[in-house]
Scaffold this motif. Structure first.
Motif, PDB file in Angstrom:
ATOM      1  N   GLU A  35       0.886  -1.301   0.069  1.00 12.63           N
ATOM      2  CA  GLU A  35       0.050  -0.106  -0.095  1.00 12.63           C
ATOM      3  C   GLU A  35       0.792   1.286  -0.223  1.00 12.63           C
ATOM      4  O   GLU A  35       0.201   2.355  -0.273  1.00 12.63           O
ATOM      5  CB  GLU A  35      -0.622  -0.154   1.313  1.00 12.63           C
ATOM      6  N   LEU A  36       2.136   0.960   0.477  1.00 12.44           N
ATOM      7  CA  LEU A  36       2.927   2.278   0.731  1.00 12.44           C
ATOM      8  C   LEU A  36       3.510   2.808  -0.842  1.00 12.44           C
ATOM      9  O   LEU A  36       4.062   1.990  -1.511  1.00 12.44           O
ATOM     10  CB  LEU A  36       4.144   1.997   1.482  1.00 12.44           C
ATOM     11  N   SER A  37       3.692   4.118  -0.765  1.00 12.68           N
ATOM     12  CA  SER A  37       4.434   4.671  -2.214  1.00 12.68           C
ATOM     13  C   SER A  37       5.987   5.091  -1.559  1.00 12.68           C
ATOM     14  O   SER A  37       6.630   5.629  -2.506  1.00 12.68           O
ATOM     15  CB  SER A  37       3.957   5.939  -2.666  1.00 12.68           C
ATOM     16  N   THR A  38       6.323   4.499  -0.424  1.00 11.39           N
ATOM     17  CA  THR A  38       7.682   4.733  -0.037  1.00 11.39           C
ATOM     18  C   THR A  38       8.522   4.231  -0.793  1.00 11.39           C
ATOM     19  O   THR A  38       8.509   3.015  -1.387  1.00 11.39           O
ATOM     20  CB  THR A  38       7.653   4.370   1.525  1.00 11.39           C
ATOM     21  N   ILE A  39       9.904   4.910  -0.942  1.00  7.06           N
ATOM     22  CA  ILE A  39      10.865   4.398  -1.922  1.00  7.06           C
ATOM     23  C   ILE A  39      11.862   3.559  -0.999  1.00  7.06           C
ATOM     24  O   ILE A  39      12.114   4.034   0.100  1.00  7.06           O
ATOM     25  CB  ILE A  39      11.615   5.387  -2.424  1.00  7.06           C
ATOM     26  N   VAL A  40      12.001   2.314  -1.035  1.00  4.66           N
ATOM     27  CA  VAL A  40      12.673   1.552  -0.287  1.00  4.66           C
ATOM     28  C   VAL A  40      14.066   1.064  -0.431  1.00  4.66           C
ATOM     29  O   VAL A  40      14.250   0.963  -1.633  1.00  4.66           O
ATOM     30  CB  VAL A  40      11.730   0.093  -0.052  1.00  4.66           C
ATOM     31  N   ILE A  41      15.199   1.250   0.526  1.00  3.47           N
ATOM     32  CA  ILE A  41      16.521   1.012   0.122  1.00  3.47           C
ATOM     33  C   ILE A  41      16.851  -0.028   1.194  1.00  3.47           C
ATOM     34  O   ILE A  41      16.921   0.133   2.299  1.00  3.47           O
ATOM     35  CB  ILE A  41      17.274   2.335   0.362  1.00  3.47           C
ATOM     36  N   SER A 100       6.223  -0.070  11.115  1.00  4.46           N
ATOM     37  CA  SER A 100       6.355   1.317  11.812  1.00  4.46           C
ATOM     38  C   SER A 100       6.442   2.434  10.958  1.00  4.46           C
ATOM     39  O   SER A 100       6.414   3.625  11.382  1.00  4.46           O
ATOM     40  CB  SER A 100       7.484   1.238  12.644  1.00  4.46           C
ATOM     41  N   LEU A 101       6.387   2.333   9.579  1.00  2.00           N
ATOM     42  CA  LEU A 101       6.432   3.372   8.850  1.00  2.00           C
ATOM     43  C   LEU A 101       5.514   4.319   8.693  1.00  2.00           C
ATOM     44  O   LEU A 101       4.348   3.752   8.569  1.00  2.00           O
ATOM     45  CB  LEU A 101       6.807   2.982   7.259  1.00  2.00           C
ATOM     46  N   ASP A 102       5.472   5.648   8.649  1.00  5.25           N
ATOM     47  CA  ASP A 102       4.425   6.650   8.444  1.00  5.25           C
ATOM     48  C   ASP A 102       4.056   6.276   6.936  1.00  5.25           C
ATOM     49  O   ASP A 102       4.923   6.171   6.099  1.00  5.25           O
ATOM     50  CB  ASP A 102       4.844   7.998   8.896  1.00  5.25           C
ATOM     51  N   GLU A 103       2.730   6.602   6.828  1.00 13.14           N
ATOM     52  CA  GLU A 103       2.230   6.609   5.297  1.00 13.14           C
ATOM     53  C   GLU A 103       2.592   7.749   4.479  1.00 13.14           C
ATOM     54  O   GLU A 103       2.877   7.174   3.211  1.00 13.14           O
ATOM     55  CB  GLU A 103       0.810   6.591   5.314  1.00 13.14           C
ATOM     56  N   ASP A 104       3.469   8.664   4.926  1.00 15.39           N
ATOM     57  CA  ASP A 104       3.886   9.834   3.969  1.00 15.39           C
ATOM     58  C   ASP A 104       5.261   9.806   4.066  1.00 15.39           C
ATOM     59  O   ASP A 104       6.149  10.836   3.388  1.00 15.39           O
ATOM     60  CB  ASP A 104       3.232  11.059   4.565  1.00 15.39           C
ATOM     61  N   THR A 105       5.990   8.690   4.667  1.00 13.34           N
ATOM     62  CA  THR A 105       7.364   8.429   4.473  1.00 13.34           C
ATOM     63  C   THR A 105       8.001   8.214   3.176  1.00 13.34           C
ATOM     64  O   THR A 105       7.371   7.389   2.235  1.00 13.34           O
ATOM     65  CB  THR A 105       7.985   7.413   5.234  1.00 13.34           C
ATOM     66  N   LYS A 106       9.024   9.152   2.753  1.00  9.67           N
ATOM     67  CA  LYS A 106       9.312   9.091   1.218  1.00  9.67           C
ATOM     68  C   LYS A 106      10.544   8.132   1.012  1.00  9.67           C
ATOM     69  O   LYS A 106      10.245   7.327  -0.075  1.00  9.67           O
ATOM     70  CB  LYS A 106       9.974  10.505   0.916  1.00  9.67           C
TER      71      LYS A 106
END
Length: 306
Positions: free
Chosen positions: A99-105, A149-155
């Motif tokens: 569901e997240l649009s976060t870029i994961v490293i 634990s990631l916030d939904e707006d985390t980039k």
């Protein structure tokens, strides 16, 4: 994370009669639980987390998982019944990641994972919302907890991935689905489990298993054991001391405030970091590559590295 209990149940493929309860986090420890958390009780050799479910609710838990074969579930508490709590935790993280649009490293390696994680997060943080693995939450339990634990707006999410045997990094990578992956180096940790440094290289390269199709791998180009794996991997970008790396470093100097160095290849520039050690300079190369992918300018990278 802010989800209604019925949404969490849907993630797990189960039904619940409870409606409207908001879950704002996940915890496996009643000593650190926060109001709104979903408690996940594990059964181990020496302890059974189900004994602490009442304590979790007293501390503010919004709901709890309960393993179906565990007897005597409390009545009238918002419980979600699952076949296995560990699998359920991982499935929740997988669903939330989707569901997240976060870029994961994703970061792995025999040494330098934590330093590289901190460097990558630090170079991005002045310009984006960034979250990273806390402590050593980098295994089959820790990584799902970090994702949840990631916030939904985390980039950007900078996730460390550890392992002790084959298949573990592959599982974590497929769970986190990194947009960028970093292999810091190949050492001799877990040599007994993996048989050889070649085996360690193979296990670390598993981080590419879940790499997004548009993603890139940044790897230690000074490590010959990685070369057989990257030969047929077009998304691989090398960094290191050898001048043939796509991002190479030279003229490393210790200063009163840390280290200065020059990089060449993808960019030609001078940088400083407030720490000593050639190994930390090498770790910084991975951070620079990620920062360039994020669209930062040379000057922005220089300022945040300082």
């Amino acid at each position: 994370m802010k989800k209604k209990i019925e949404q969490v149940a849907k993630w797990l493929g189960i039904k619940t009669n409870f409606k409207g309860i908001e879950v704002t986090g996940v915890s496996i420890n009643t000593r650190t639980i926060k109001p709104g958390d979903l408690f996940v009780p594990f059964r181990g050799e020496n302890a059974n987390g189900h004994k602490y479910v009442h304590q979790a609710f007293e501390a503010g838990a919004a709901a709890s998982l309960w393993q179906r074969d565990e007897p005597n579930p409390p009545k009238d508490l918002p419980l979600l019944f699952v076949d296995d709590c560990k699998t359920a935790l991982q499935e929740m993280a997988r669903a939330y990641r989707d569901e997240l649009s976060t870029i994961v490293i994703g970061i792995t390696g025999s040494n330098g994972k934590t330093s590289t994680k901190d460097l990558v997060a630090s170079v991005l943080k002045p310009y984006f919302k960034v979250q990273k693995t806390q402590g050593n939450l980098n295994n089959e339990l820790g990584l799902p907890l970090t994702i949840l634990s990631l916030d939904e707006d985390t980039k950007f999410a900078v996730l460390e991935m550890g392992m002790s045997g084959f298949g573990e990094i592959e599982f974590l990578s497929e769970l986190a689905r990194p947009d960028y992956a970093i292999i810091t180096n190949i050492g001799e940790a877990h040599l007994q489990d993996l048989g050889s440094r070649e085996g360690i290289a193979k296990a670390k390269f598993e981080i590419t298993a879940g790499l997004e199709s548009h993603g890139k791998l940044f790897y230690d180009g000074d490590e010959p054991l990685l070369l057989p794996f990257v030969e047929d991997f077009p998304q691989a970008v090398s960094f290191g001391f050898d001048e043939n790396n796509e991002l190479a470093v030279r003229d490393i100097k210790a200063t009163e405030t840390g280290s200065s160095f020059l990089v060449s290849g993808i960019i030609d520039a001078a940088f400083t970091i407030p720490v000593l050690g050639e190994h930390q300079v090498k770790n910084t190369l991975a951070a620079i590559l990620v920062a360039l992918e994020a669209g930062l300018t040379e000057e922005e990278i220089r300022l945040s590295l300082k």
